[in-house]
Design a protein around this motif. Structure first.
Motif, PDB file in Angstrom:
ATOM      1  N   GLY A  80       0.776  -1.230   0.000  1.00  0.00           N
ATOM      2  CA  GLY A  80       0.000   0.000   0.000  1.00  0.00           C
ATOM      3  C   GLY A  80       0.803   1.273   0.000  1.00  0.00           C
ATOM      4  N   THR A  81       2.123   1.183  -0.130  1.00  0.00           N
ATOM      5  CA  THR A  81       2.960   2.384  -0.131  1.00  0.00           C
ATOM      6  C   THR A  81       4.214   2.128  -0.973  1.00  0.00           C
ATOM      7  OG1 THR A  81       3.902   4.093   1.300  1.00  0.00           O
ATOM      8  CG2 THR A  81       4.106   1.810   2.073  1.00  0.00           C
ATOM      9  N   TYR A  82       5.266   2.879  -0.765  1.00  0.00           N
ATOM     10  CA  TYR A  82       6.523   2.719  -1.498  1.00  0.00           C
ATOM     11  C   TYR A  82       7.389   1.655  -0.827  1.00  0.00           C
ATOM     12  CZ  TYR A  82       7.499   6.090   2.173  1.00  0.00           C
ATOM     13  OH  TYR A  82       7.571   6.728   3.381  1.00  0.00           O
ATOM     14  N   THR A  83       8.465   1.263  -1.490  1.00  0.00           N
ATOM     15  CA  THR A  83       9.320   0.191  -0.979  1.00  0.00           C
ATOM     16  C   THR A  83      10.210   0.658   0.179  1.00  0.00           C
ATOM     17  OG1 THR A  83      11.142   0.675  -2.507  1.00  0.00           O
ATOM     18  CG2 THR A  83       9.458  -0.933  -3.254  1.00  0.00           C
ATOM     19  N   GLY A  84      10.602  -0.293   0.992  1.00  0.00           N
ATOM     20  CA  GLY A  84      11.563  -0.038   2.061  1.00  0.00           C
ATOM     21  C   GLY A  84      12.918   0.359   1.503  1.00  0.00           C
ATOM     22  N   LEU A  85      13.259  -0.143   0.332  1.00  0.00           N
ATOM     23  CA  LEU A  85      14.525   0.219  -0.320  1.00  0.00           C
ATOM     24  C   LEU A  85      14.566   1.718  -0.589  1.00  0.00           C
ATOM     25  CD1 LEU A  85      17.204  -0.645  -1.664  1.00  0.00           C
ATOM     26  CD2 LEU A  85      15.867  -1.100  -3.752  1.00  0.00           C
ATOM     27  N   LEU A  86      13.488   2.263  -1.130  1.00  0.00           N
ATOM     28  CA  LEU A  86      13.427   3.703  -1.383  1.00  0.00           C
ATOM     29  C   LEU A  86      13.509   4.471  -0.068  1.00  0.00           C
ATOM     30  CD1 LEU A  86      13.065   6.057  -3.353  1.00  0.00           C
ATOM     31  CD2 LEU A  86      10.587   5.769  -3.079  1.00  0.00           C
ATOM     32  N   ASP A 111      -3.301  -2.362  -8.682  1.00  0.00           N
ATOM     33  CA  ASP A 111      -4.710  -2.173  -8.348  1.00  0.00           C
ATOM     34  C   ASP A 111      -4.986  -0.701  -8.061  1.00  0.00           C
ATOM     35  OD1 ASP A 111      -7.266  -2.154  -6.998  1.00  0.00           O
ATOM     36  OD2 ASP A 111      -6.949  -4.273  -6.536  1.00  0.00           O
ATOM     37  N   ALA A 112      -6.053  -0.183  -8.633  1.00  0.00           N
ATOM     38  CA  ALA A 112      -6.420   1.223  -8.463  1.00  0.00           C
ATOM     39  C   ALA A 112      -6.710   1.592  -7.011  1.00  0.00           C
ATOM     40  CB  ALA A 112      -7.625   1.553  -9.341  1.00  0.00           C
ATOM     41  N   LYS A 113      -6.981   0.607  -6.161  1.00  0.00           N
ATOM     42  CA  LYS A 113      -7.280   0.931  -4.760  1.00  0.00           C
ATOM     43  C   LYS A 113      -6.079   1.543  -4.045  1.00  0.00           C
ATOM     44  CE  LYS A 113      -6.335  -3.649  -2.880  1.00  0.00           C
ATOM     45  NZ  LYS A 113      -6.919  -4.866  -2.347  1.00  0.00           N
ATOM     46  N   HIS A 114      -4.893   1.447  -4.644  1.00  0.00           N
ATOM     47  CA  HIS A 114      -3.685   2.042  -4.049  1.00  0.00           C
ATOM     48  C   HIS A 114      -3.337   3.411  -4.644  1.00  0.00           C
ATOM     49  CE1 HIS A 114      -2.879  -1.613  -1.887  1.00  0.00           C
ATOM     50  NE2 HIS A 114      -2.916  -2.309  -2.998  1.00  0.00           N
ATOM     51  N   ALA A 115      -4.197   3.943  -5.498  1.00  0.00           N
ATOM     52  CA  ALA A 115      -3.872   5.173  -6.231  1.00  0.00           C
ATOM     53  C   ALA A 115      -3.577   6.362  -5.319  1.00  0.00           C
ATOM     54  CB  ALA A 115      -5.000   5.516  -7.203  1.00  0.00           C
ATOM     55  N   GLU A 119      -0.104  10.251  -3.126  1.00  0.00           N
ATOM     56  CA  GLU A 119      -0.356  11.530  -2.449  1.00  0.00           C
ATOM     57  C   GLU A 119      -0.273  11.413  -0.923  1.00  0.00           C
ATOM     58  OE1 GLU A 119      -0.588  14.276  -4.153  1.00  0.00           O
ATOM     59  OE2 GLU A 119      -0.759  13.303  -6.110  1.00  0.00           O
ATOM     60  N   VAL A 120      -0.726  10.289  -0.395  1.00  0.00           N
ATOM     61  CA  VAL A 120      -0.836  10.124   1.048  1.00  0.00           C
ATOM     62  C   VAL A 120       0.472   9.667   1.697  1.00  0.00           C
ATOM     63  CG1 VAL A 120      -2.047   8.822   2.858  1.00  0.00           C
ATOM     64  CG2 VAL A 120      -3.309   9.687   0.888  1.00  0.00           C
ATOM     65  N   HIS A 121       1.284   8.920   0.969  1.00  0.00           N
ATOM     66  CA  HIS A 121       2.501   8.370   1.559  1.00  0.00           C
ATOM     67  C   HIS A 121       3.792   8.956   0.977  1.00  0.00           C
ATOM     68  CE1 HIS A 121       0.133   5.564   3.811  1.00  0.00           C
ATOM     69  NE2 HIS A 121      -0.419   5.102   2.712  1.00  0.00           N
ATOM     70  N   LEU A 122       3.911   8.971  -0.357  1.00  0.00           N
ATOM     71  CA  LEU A 122       5.176   9.407  -0.958  1.00  0.00           C
ATOM     72  C   LEU A 122       5.336  10.928  -0.939  1.00  0.00           C
ATOM     73  CD1 LEU A 122       7.813   8.574  -2.200  1.00  0.00           C
ATOM     74  CD2 LEU A 122       6.644   8.256  -4.404  1.00  0.00           C
ATOM     75  N   ARG A 123       4.283  11.658  -1.253  1.00  0.00           N
ATOM     76  CA  ARG A 123       4.369  13.131  -1.231  1.00  0.00           C
ATOM     77  C   ARG A 123       4.833  13.664   0.127  1.00  0.00           C
ATOM     78  NH1 ARG A 123       2.407  17.261  -3.981  1.00  0.00           N
ATOM     79  NH2 ARG A 123       1.161  15.909  -5.300  1.00  0.00           N
ATOM     80  N   PRO A 124       4.249  13.238   1.267  1.00  0.00           N
ATOM     81  CA  PRO A 124       4.706  13.783   2.554  1.00  0.00           C
ATOM     82  C   PRO A 124       6.183  13.510   2.850  1.00  0.00           C
ATOM     83  CG  PRO A 124       2.587  12.714   2.820  1.00  0.00           C
ATOM     84  CD  PRO A 124       3.067  12.383   1.431  1.00  0.00           C
TER      85      PRO A 124
END
Length: 171
Positions: A80-86, A111-115, A119-124
Motif C-alpha cells: 500500500g505504499t513505497y518500498t523499504g529500499l526507497l 490495483d487502483a485501490k492504491h492510487a 499523495e498520502v505516503h510518498l508526497r509527505p
C-alpha cells in the motif's frame, strides 16, 4: 535544468524503472531540456545501501539526488505504499536536503485501490525532505503501461507549468 530519476524497485530492469525514465523524458520534453536524464536505480545499490560501512556508490547517488533541479521519485506500490529500499535510501538524506528541488512522486501499481498512496505516503516524505511537490503525483496502473504515452503526456501537461524552470535558456 538537471532532471534525475530515482527508482526504488529492488528488481533490475523493472517496469517501474521503464515508466520512471519515460516520465522524466516527458518532463524534459515539456520543459525544453535537452540534457540527458540521470538515473539512480536502487536495484543496483541495494547491497551497498544495507552494508554496514560507507559506500562510494551510495554517496555518489545521494549527491546526484541532492543536486537535481527536478527529481522523479518512483517506486512500485508495496504493501500500500513505497518500498523499504526507497525509504532506506531517502533516510540517508539530511533534513531539508531537497530544498530547491521539484520532486515528482510516481508509483506503479497493480490495483487502483492504491492510487492515493502517491499523495498520502510518498508526497509527505518528499515534502519532509524540503522538496516542492507539484500536483498531481503520478499513479500508474500496470494495465495503463501499454498506453503510457497518453498517460504521461496528460500528467506532464499538468505538472510542467508548476515547475520553477519551464524553458531551458539557450546560451
Amino acid at each position: 535544468m538537471g532532471i534525475v530519476t530515482l527508482v526504488g524497485n529492488p528488481r533490475d530492469g523493472s517496469r517501474t524503472l521503464a515508466v520512471a525514465v519515460r516520465a522524466a523524458e516527458e518532463i524534459a520534453k515539456g520543459t525544453g531540456t535537452s540534457a540527458a536524464v540521470d538515473v539512480v536505480d536502487l536495484a543496483g545499490l541495494a547491497a551497498q545501501l544495507f552494508a554496514p560501512g560507507p559506500s562510494s556508490g551510495v554517496e555518489v547517488a545521494l549527491e546526484l539526488v541532492r543536486e537535481a533541479d527536478v527529481l522523479v521519485v518512483a517506486s512500485p506500490t508495496y504493501k500500500g505504499t513505497y518500498t523499504g529500499l526507497l525509504k532506506a535510501f531517502l533516510d540517508r538524506l539530511p533534513h531539508r536536503a531537497l530544498a530547491g528541488t521539484a520532486a515528482l512522486p510516481l508509483l506503479v501499481m497493480g490495483d487502483a485501490k492504491h492510487a492515493l498512496a502517491v499523495e498520502v505516503h510518498l508526497r509527505p516524505l518528499l515534502v519532509e525532505l524540503g522538496a516542492t511537490v507539484p500536483t498531481p503525483g503520478l499513479a500508474v496502473l500496470e494495465s495503463q503501461i501499454p498506453g503510457l504515452d497518453g498517460v504521461l503526456a496528460a500528467w506532464a501537461g499538468q505538472v510542467v507549468p508548476q515547475l520553477p524552470f519551464r524553458q531551458e535558456v539557450s546560451a
